[in-house]
Design an enzyme around this catalytic site. Structure first.
Site, PDB file in Angstrom:
ATOM      1  N   CYS A   1       0.801  -1.221   0.000  1.00 49.45           N
ATOM      2  CA  CYS A   1       0.000   0.000   0.000  1.00 49.45           C
ATOM      3  C   CYS A   1       0.837   1.276   0.000  1.00 49.45           C
ATOM      4  CB  CYS A   1      -0.936  -0.015   1.203  1.00 49.45           C
ATOM      5  SG  CYS A   1      -1.897  -1.537   1.293  1.00 49.45           S
TER       6      CYS A   1
ATOM      7  N   HIS B   1      -2.845   7.305   6.923  1.00 44.38           N
ATOM      8  CA  HIS B   1      -3.111   6.033   6.241  1.00 44.38           C
ATOM      9  C   HIS B   1      -4.536   5.584   6.565  1.00 44.38           C
ATOM     10  CE1 HIS B   1      -2.128   2.477   4.066  1.00 44.38           C
ATOM     11  NE2 HIS B   1      -2.293   1.680   5.107  1.00 44.38           N
TER      12      HIS B   1
ATOM     13  N   GLU C   1      -1.251   4.482  14.326  1.00 52.41           N
ATOM     14  CA  GLU C   1      -0.830   5.687  13.599  1.00 52.41           C
ATOM     15  C   GLU C   1      -1.043   6.950  14.439  1.00 52.41           C
ATOM     16  OE1 GLU C   1      -1.260   7.758   9.179  1.00 52.41           O
ATOM     17  OE2 GLU C   1      -2.630   6.133   9.753  1.00 52.41           O
TER      18      GLU C   1
ATOM     19  N   LYS D   1      -9.632   7.715   2.998  1.00 46.16           N
ATOM     20  CA  LYS D   1     -10.069   6.337   2.731  1.00 46.16           C
ATOM     21  C   LYS D   1     -11.486   6.096   3.246  1.00 46.16           C
ATOM     22  CE  LYS D   1      -5.560   4.004   2.574  1.00 46.16           C
ATOM     23  NZ  LYS D   1      -4.647   5.104   2.992  1.00 46.16           N
TER      24      LYS D   1
ATOM     25  N   HIS E   1      -9.812   1.753   0.144  1.00 49.39           N
ATOM     26  CA  HIS E   1      -8.362   1.553   0.111  1.00 49.39           C
ATOM     27  C   HIS E   1      -7.934   1.110  -1.278  1.00 49.39           C
ATOM     28  CE1 HIS E   1      -4.368   0.892   1.177  1.00 49.39           C
ATOM     29  NE2 HIS E   1      -4.488   0.102   2.240  1.00 49.39           N
TER      30      HIS E   1
ATOM     31  N   PHE F   1       1.487  -3.671   3.855  1.00 50.73           N
ATOM     32  CA  PHE F   1       1.781  -5.002   4.368  1.00 50.73           C
ATOM     33  C   PHE F   1       3.266  -5.301   4.160  1.00 50.73           C
ATOM     34  CE2 PHE F   1      -2.715  -6.994   3.629  1.00 50.73           C
ATOM     35  CZ  PHE F   1      -3.189  -6.285   4.706  1.00 50.73           C
TER      36      PHE F   1
END
Length: 417
Positions: free
Chosen positions: A166, A306, A317, A338, A343, A404
């Site tokens: 991502c 994110h 985060e 998002k 996403h 990831f």
């Protein structure tokens, strides 16, 4: 050596909330949800039956029909976004344009998974004879979108694709930024695209319990920071950004949206999918981005986080932001777009770069939508821009993307001075 300044001169997008950059930005400002029931395949037997699809998209409206058949959907998105950004920049029509000093650095976390699925399923359904489309590999490989863009515009500078889940398109932006500020090229088409809303993509993410399963209410399923968030909403699309060396752009009279002043990278080195619970990788990447930009935490007005709507990621985060920014964290606007786009995996950073560029340009922070219940694990004093967009002066903004494998990337954008 003295580093060159790098500016943004063109933007393009095709997303779940708009089929152009302008429509996408309007959708973000207005809190538009891109989530709805899946139409690209029959998802009736899947745990998750909704996603953030690009709406009303016919690639042949943009690309010659014969050529479109040689491309995966993720490349269709790349070409559409790049065409818009290139036209917006006016770069290739400029007398200063030098194809040997113009690159393409693209990002995609997955690449042509639809093509891979179609060819594999076709073989499995056959008699065992190896009958494959001759364009199978050229359609599937993740680097092909950048290759197609370079061929269309005869861009002969550095050309490669970053793959970091991502964080892919944010890494692409940072690489493009570095090539330009080191003086190796004048300009670069950069960004990312993704098209993984298919049987393999949805099935795979469902199997790892990454996706929301709120099938009764898809439009509110992406709920960053909400107590009842239950996973991210898979999305597709792409965004393109034209970066140029400042003096080069100024000489040719380009419209400049904003300046990119820094980029940071780090690794969690913790887990294949989960973030470090204290956000150590996220802290490091923001520290690195601020140091690279040579600014203080107090200079930042907005962070596009994110913020995927996962139970662990959102908390980690925000912990990192509080560690990096201290008391300044309470003066920031923070939002997760998002909540609207879903996403976009490897294309997320590119779409979110568009968001911070336009936020800085227009002094508007896009909202975090779909907040219903406060999470006691999240500091309620932070301004997470719930519900509606907020106007405020923004000189500097940050975009965070985490992938990831523990891949983290952040960029810093500033009003042109």
């Amino acid at each position: 050596m003295e580093l060159k300044r790098v500016v943004i001169t063109g933007i393009g997008a095709i997303s779940p909330v708009g089929n152009t950059a302008k429509e996408t930005w309007e959708g973000l400002k207005n809190g538009k949800s891109g989530a709805a029931n899946i139409t690209l395949f029959d998802a009736a037997k899947f745990k998750t039956q909704f996603a953030c699809e690009v709406k009303d998209f016919d690639p042949t409206a943009y690309i010659d029909r014969k050529e479109a058949r040689k491309m995966d959907r993720f490349t269709h998105f790349a070409m559409v976004a790049a065409d818009e950004a290139m036209a917006d920049s006016g770069l290739v029509d400029s007398p200063q344009f030098n194809p040997d000093r113009t690159g393409v650095i693209w990002g995609s976390g997955i690449g042509g998974i639809t093509t891979f699925q179609e060819e594999s399923f076709g073989f499995a359904a056959g008699d065992g004879s190896p009958r494959f489309n001759p364009f199978f590999i050229p359609k599937m490989i993740a680097d092909i979108a950048g290759g197609q863009i370079s061929m269309k515009y005869n861009l002969r500078g550095p050309n490669f694709t970053t793959v970091s889940a991502c964080a892919s398109s944010t890494n692409a932006l940072i690489d493009a930024f570095n090539y330009i500020r080191l003086g190796q090229i004048d300009a670069c088409m950069t960004g990312g695209s993704e098209a993984a809303i298919n049987i393999s993509g949805m099935g795979g993410f469902n199997a790892m319990h990454a996706l929301s399963t709120r099938n009764d209410d898809p439009s509110t399923a992406s709920r960053p920071f909400d107590k009842d968030r239950d996973g991210f909403v898979l999305a597709e699309g792409g965004a393109a950004i034209v970066l140029e060396e400042y003096e080069f752009a100024k000489k040719r009279g380009a419209t400049i949206y904003a300046e990119m002043i820094g980029g940071g990278m780090s690794a969690d080195a913790h887990h294949i999918t989960a973030p470090h619970p204290e956000g150590l990788g996220a802290k490091a990447v923001m520290d690195n981005a601020l140091a690279d930009a040579k600014i203080n935490p107090s200079d930042v007005g907005y962070i596009n986080v994110h913020g995927t709507s996962t139970p662990l990621g959102d908390v980690a985060e925000l912990k990192a932001i509080k560690t990096v920014f201290g008391d300044q964290a309470y003066n920031l606007n923070i939002s997760s777009t998002k909540s609207m786009t879903g996403h976009l995996l490897g294309a997320a950073g590119a779409i979110e770069t568009l968001a911070v560029v336009m936020a800085v340009r227009e002094n508007i922070v896009p909202p975090t939508i779909n907040h219903f219940t406060d999470d006691p694990a999240i500091d309620s004093k932070l301004n997470l821009t719930f519900g509606t967009a907020q106007e405020r002066p923004i000189d500097i903004a940050i975009s965070n993307t985490f992938g990831f494998g523990g891949h983290n990337a952040s960029i810093v954008v500033r009003k042109l001075k």
